[in-house]
Design a protein around this motif. Structure first.
Motif, PDB file in Angstrom:
ATOM      1  N   THR A   1      46.483  53.799  43.828  1.00  0.00           N
ATOM      2  CA  THR A   1      47.263  52.565  43.886  1.00  0.00           C
ATOM      3  C   THR A   1      46.956  51.679  42.685  1.00  0.00           C
ATOM      4  OG1 THR A   1      45.540  51.584  45.300  1.00  0.00           O
ATOM      5  CG2 THR A   1      47.450  52.556  46.398  1.00  0.00           C
ATOM      6  N   GLY A   2      47.865  50.742  42.422  1.00  0.00           N
ATOM      7  CA  GLY A   2      47.693  49.863  41.273  1.00  0.00           C
ATOM      8  C   GLY A   2      46.732  48.725  41.517  1.00  0.00           C
ATOM      9  N   ALA A   3      46.448  48.419  42.773  1.00  0.00           N
ATOM     10  CA  ALA A   3      45.522  47.340  43.121  1.00  0.00           C
ATOM     11  C   ALA A   3      45.072  47.531  44.557  1.00  0.00           C
ATOM     12  CB  ALA A   3      46.186  45.970  42.952  1.00  0.00           C
ATOM     13  N   THR A   4      43.918  46.974  44.885  1.00  0.00           N
ATOM     14  CA  THR A   4      43.380  47.027  46.243  1.00  0.00           C
ATOM     15  C   THR A   4      43.189  45.615  46.755  1.00  0.00           C
ATOM     16  OG1 THR A   4      42.234  49.138  45.952  1.00  0.00           O
ATOM     17  CG2 THR A   4      41.400  47.698  47.669  1.00  0.00           C
ATOM     18  N   VAL A   5      43.623  45.364  47.979  1.00  0.00           N
ATOM     19  CA  VAL A   5      43.457  44.053  48.608  1.00  0.00           C
ATOM     20  C   VAL A   5      42.726  44.226  49.930  1.00  0.00           C
ATOM     21  CG1 VAL A   5      44.619  42.064  49.643  1.00  0.00           C
ATOM     22  CG2 VAL A   5      45.516  43.072  47.538  1.00  0.00           C
ATOM     23  N   VAL A   6      41.593  43.559  50.078  1.00  0.00           N
ATOM     24  CA  VAL A   6      40.847  43.562  51.334  1.00  0.00           C
ATOM     25  C   VAL A   6      41.330  42.371  52.146  1.00  0.00           C
ATOM     26  CG1 VAL A   6      38.574  43.541  52.419  1.00  0.00           C
ATOM     27  CG2 VAL A   6      38.865  44.604  50.169  1.00  0.00           C
ATOM     28  N   VAL A   7      42.019  42.633  53.247  1.00  0.00           N
ATOM     29  CA  VAL A   7      42.639  41.568  54.029  1.00  0.00           C
ATOM     30  C   VAL A   7      41.625  40.872  54.927  1.00  0.00           C
ATOM     31  CG1 VAL A   7      44.432  41.026  55.720  1.00  0.00           C
ATOM     32  CG2 VAL A   7      44.848  42.764  53.954  1.00  0.00           C
ATOM     33  N   GLU A   8      40.797  41.661  55.597  1.00  0.00           N
ATOM     34  CA  GLU A   8      39.779  41.093  56.485  1.00  0.00           C
ATOM     35  C   GLU A   8      38.664  42.119  56.615  1.00  0.00           C
ATOM     36  OE1 GLU A   8      40.074  38.399  60.415  1.00  0.00           O
ATOM     37  OE2 GLU A   8      40.709  40.472  60.742  1.00  0.00           O
TER      38      GLU A   8
ATOM     39  N   LEU B   1      36.604  51.922  39.270  1.00  0.00           N
ATOM     40  CA  LEU B   1      37.736  52.470  38.523  1.00  0.00           C
ATOM     41  C   LEU B   1      38.427  51.417  37.668  1.00  0.00           C
ATOM     42  CD1 LEU B   1      39.228  54.586  41.436  1.00  0.00           C
ATOM     43  CD2 LEU B   1      38.331  55.524  39.300  1.00  0.00           C
ATOM     44  N   ASP B   2      37.894  50.205  37.702  1.00  0.00           N
ATOM     45  CA  ASP B   2      38.472  49.086  36.953  1.00  0.00           C
ATOM     46  C   ASP B   2      39.889  48.779  37.418  1.00  0.00           C
ATOM     47  OD1 ASP B   2      38.180  47.025  35.129  1.00  0.00           O
ATOM     48  OD2 ASP B   2      39.063  48.162  33.467  1.00  0.00           O
ATOM     49  N   ARG B   3      40.128  48.961  38.729  1.00  0.00           N
ATOM     50  CA  ARG B   3      41.411  48.593  39.303  1.00  0.00           C
ATOM     51  C   ARG B   3      41.359  47.125  39.730  1.00  0.00           C
ATOM     52  NH1 ARG B   3      42.490  53.243  37.875  1.00  0.00           N
ATOM     53  NH2 ARG B   3      43.651  54.799  39.097  1.00  0.00           N
ATOM     54  N   PRO B   4      42.482  46.415  39.662  1.00  0.00           N
ATOM     55  CA  PRO B   4      42.526  45.031  40.149  1.00  0.00           C
ATOM     56  C   PRO B   4      42.132  44.969  41.618  1.00  0.00           C
ATOM     57  CG  PRO B   4      44.483  45.535  38.867  1.00  0.00           C
ATOM     58  CD  PRO B   4      43.774  46.830  39.077  1.00  0.00           C
ATOM     59  N   LEU B   5      41.366  43.958  41.963  1.00  0.00           N
ATOM     60  CA  LEU B   5      40.840  43.822  43.320  1.00  0.00           C
ATOM     61  C   LEU B   5      41.043  42.403  43.823  1.00  0.00           C
ATOM     62  CD1 LEU B   5      39.157  44.937  45.725  1.00  0.00           C
ATOM     63  CD2 LEU B   5      37.098  44.333  44.421  1.00  0.00           C
ATOM     64  N   GLY B   6      41.537  42.283  45.040  1.00  0.00           N
ATOM     65  CA  GLY B   6      41.738  40.977  45.646  1.00  0.00           C
ATOM     66  C   GLY B   6      41.182  40.942  47.061  1.00  0.00           C
TER      67      GLY B   6
ATOM     68  N   ALA C   1      52.637  36.821  46.335  1.00  0.00           N
ATOM     69  CA  ALA C   1      52.744  36.528  44.903  1.00  0.00           C
ATOM     70  C   ALA C   1      51.414  36.772  44.199  1.00  0.00           C
ATOM     71  CB  ALA C   1      53.207  35.093  44.698  1.00  0.00           C
ATOM     72  N   ASP C   2      50.315  36.459  44.875  1.00  0.00           N
ATOM     73  CA  ASP C   2      48.996  36.708  44.282  1.00  0.00           C
ATOM     74  C   ASP C   2      48.756  38.206  44.110  1.00  0.00           C
ATOM     75  OD1 ASP C   2      48.222  33.983  44.176  1.00  0.00           O
ATOM     76  OD2 ASP C   2      47.691  34.035  46.296  1.00  0.00           O
ATOM     77  N   VAL C   3      49.222  39.006  45.070  1.00  0.00           N
ATOM     78  CA  VAL C   3      49.051  40.455  44.980  1.00  0.00           C
ATOM     79  C   VAL C   3      49.866  41.008  43.824  1.00  0.00           C
ATOM     80  CG1 VAL C   3      49.245  42.655  46.190  1.00  0.00           C
ATOM     81  CG2 VAL C   3      48.685  40.583  47.469  1.00  0.00           C
ATOM     82  N   LEU C   4      51.096  40.511  43.664  1.00  0.00           N
ATOM     83  CA  LEU C   4      51.942  40.971  42.574  1.00  0.00           C
ATOM     84  C   LEU C   4      51.320  40.672  41.219  1.00  0.00           C
ATOM     85  CD1 LEU C   4      55.426  39.884  43.981  1.00  0.00           C
ATOM     86  CD2 LEU C   4      54.520  42.194  43.842  1.00  0.00           C
ATOM     87  N   GLN C   5      50.597  39.550  41.147  1.00  0.00           N
ATOM     88  CA  GLN C   5      49.951  39.192  39.890  1.00  0.00           C
ATOM     89  C   GLN C   5      48.784  40.120  39.555  1.00  0.00           C
ATOM     90  OE1 GLN C   5      50.916  36.808  37.663  1.00  0.00           O
ATOM     91  NE2 GLN C   5      52.725  36.568  38.961  1.00  0.00           N
ATOM     92  N   LEU C   6      48.277  40.831  40.548  1.00  0.00           N
ATOM     93  CA  LEU C   6      47.202  41.785  40.284  1.00  0.00           C
ATOM     94  C   LEU C   6      47.716  43.010  39.525  1.00  0.00           C
ATOM     95  CD1 LEU C   6      45.218  41.967  43.659  1.00  0.00           C
ATOM     96  CD2 LEU C   6      44.518  40.837  41.557  1.00  0.00           C
ATOM     97  N   LEU C   7      48.988  43.322  39.719  1.00  0.00           N
ATOM     98  CA  LEU C   7      49.560  44.500  39.095  1.00  0.00           C
ATOM     99  C   LEU C   7      49.848  44.248  37.617  1.00  0.00           C
ATOM    100  CD1 LEU C   7      52.049  45.428  41.941  1.00  0.00           C
ATOM    101  CD2 LEU C   7      49.852  46.519  41.465  1.00  0.00           C
ATOM    102  N   GLU C   8      50.084  45.291  36.895  1.00  0.00           N
ATOM    103  CA  GLU C   8      50.432  45.162  35.483  1.00  0.00           C
ATOM    104  C   GLU C   8      51.704  44.334  35.361  1.00  0.00           C
ATOM    105  OE1 GLU C   8      48.767  46.178  32.880  1.00  0.00           O
ATOM    106  OE2 GLU C   8      47.173  47.095  34.068  1.00  0.00           O
ATOM    107  N   PRO C   9      51.788  43.447  34.356  1.00  0.00           N
ATOM    108  CA  PRO C   9      52.976  42.592  34.210  1.00  0.00           C
ATOM    109  C   PRO C   9      54.281  43.376  34.197  1.00  0.00           C
ATOM    110  CG  PRO C   9      51.252  41.860  32.731  1.00  0.00           C
ATOM    111  CD  PRO C   9      50.768  43.140  33.361  1.00  0.00           C
ATOM    112  N   GLY C  10      54.262  44.557  33.582  1.00  0.00           N
ATOM    113  CA  GLY C  10      55.476  45.363  33.510  1.00  0.00           C
ATOM    114  C   GLY C  10      55.917  45.898  34.847  1.00  0.00           C
ATOM    115  N   LEU C  11      55.004  45.902  35.827  1.00  0.00           N
ATOM    116  CA  LEU C  11      55.330  46.426  37.154  1.00  0.00           C
ATOM    117  C   LEU C  11      55.814  45.346  38.098  1.00  0.00           C
ATOM    118  CD1 LEU C  11      52.383  48.908  37.770  1.00  0.00           C
ATOM    119  CD2 LEU C  11      54.663  49.401  36.920  1.00  0.00           C
TER     120      LEU C  11
END
Length: 327
Positions: A185-192, A209-214, A244-254
């Motif tokens: 995946t392009g980013a990982t988000v830990v919800v709870e 892996l240097d993936r965006p993390l939220g 919107a915060d999750v979308l910002q974790l992804l590459e701008p082109g995505l």
């Protein structure tokens, strides 16, 4: 190849030798053929190229039940969290999943109870793409209480595992599969996540892996959010307050052009966790309240009151033999 890498491969072969039998793999392949399971390997169009970042630790193949094209169809996010989720955590997971798929982002998770299950349910309810990564073979869905949910995931997306059919899930396999979620995946988000939640292991792989993390903040008094709060102390972890915060974790082109910082969730994400659970169980075939209660994991009284709300919203209809989805 370095000496250390040669040693790792040699040690791995010794570990695999007892399981590398012709009978075991013939049985697995027969089972896969019976269930329509697809074997996806590196080089296939459906192969998630992000897995190549795992290097020597990348899987040799993926056993996929459902539509394998969802593995690499477009940008995706891993939504993970505690099995013992609170109502707050499930609501946030549902809202995020619904909004993300509305922007064309696939939702990946682990198919477990709690946050994982709610992420899959919301993505399905919003007609989005969702993928579940299993710790055992895809021939036996785990947990068994999510058999119907995972069946629907396979119908709307895909269920996959690096383990062959017939493989039982074990504790170490759950930790092992987390690296797949983080890598594909392009980013990982830990919800709870609590202080020792397995979701933190997925976060660790994403960081490696240097993936965006939220991480989603929770009440400061909630032990169920202690793991998220610990993550948020790290400078590279983004505080997630909405899709919107999750979308910002992804590459701008995505990031889809329609996405903005002030997007508000619409549609099914305004539904409560109970409503999403009941909606997930509704279909064209009428079901009694008792059966819906079992499938949703709710008390019958709560299912009745939830159905009343859904009926007023035009999402459920009562028929002679039970309830059906109105759309």
């Amino acid at each position: 190849m370095s000496d250390a890498e040669r040693f790792d491969l040699s040690a791995a072969r010794e570990r695999w030798a007892p399981r590398n039998t012709a009978v075991r793999y013939r049985t697995a392949l027969r089972c896969a053929a019976t269930l329509g399971v697809r074997l996806v390997v590196p080089g296939d169009v459906e192969w998630p190229v992000g897995l190549d970042d795992l290097g020597l630790h990348a899987p040799a193949a993926l056993w996929v039940r459902g539509d394998a094209s969802h593995l690499s169809a477009g940008p995706s996010v891993a939504l993970v969290g505690s099995r013992a989720a609170t109502a707050y955590g499930e609501q946030v997971a549902g809202e995020l999943a619904d909004s993300l798929v509305s922007h064309g982002i696939g939702v990946h998770s682990g198919g477990a109870y709690g946050i994982d299950g709610m992420a899959h349910r919301a993505a399905i309810a919003a007609d989005g793409s969702t993928v579940a990564v299993m710790a055992g073979g895809v021939d036996r869905y785990y947990p068994s209480g999510h058999h119907e949910l995972l069946t629907r995931v396979a119908e709307h997306g895909a269920v996959l595992s690096e383990a062959a059919c017939g493989t039982s899930p074990s504790r170490w396999r759950f930790l092992q599969r987390n690296r797949l979620l983080a890598a594909m995946t392009g980013a990982t988000v830990v919800v709870e996540a609590g202080h020792r939640s397995g979701a933190l292991n997925t976060a660790g792989h994403a960081r490696a892996l240097d993936r965006p993390l939220g991480a989603v903040p929770g009440p400061i008094t909630s032990p169920s959010s202690a793991g998220c709060h610990r993550l948020l102390l790290e400078p590279e972890v983004t505080c997630i307050t909405g899709a919107a915060d999750v979308l910002q974790l992804l590459e701008p082109g995505l990031i889809p052009a329609t996405a903005g910082r002030h997007d508000r969730p619409t549609g099914l994400d305004r539904r409560s966790p109970a409503e999403l659970r009941v909606l997930d169980g509704l279909g064209r075939r009428a079901k009694h309240v008792g059966r819906l209660a079992v499938e949703a994991g709710l008390a019958e009284a709560e299912v009745r009151s939830t159905l009343a709300v859904l009926e007023l919203s035009g999402l459920a209809q009562e028929r002679e033999h039970g309830w059906i989805a109105a759309r």
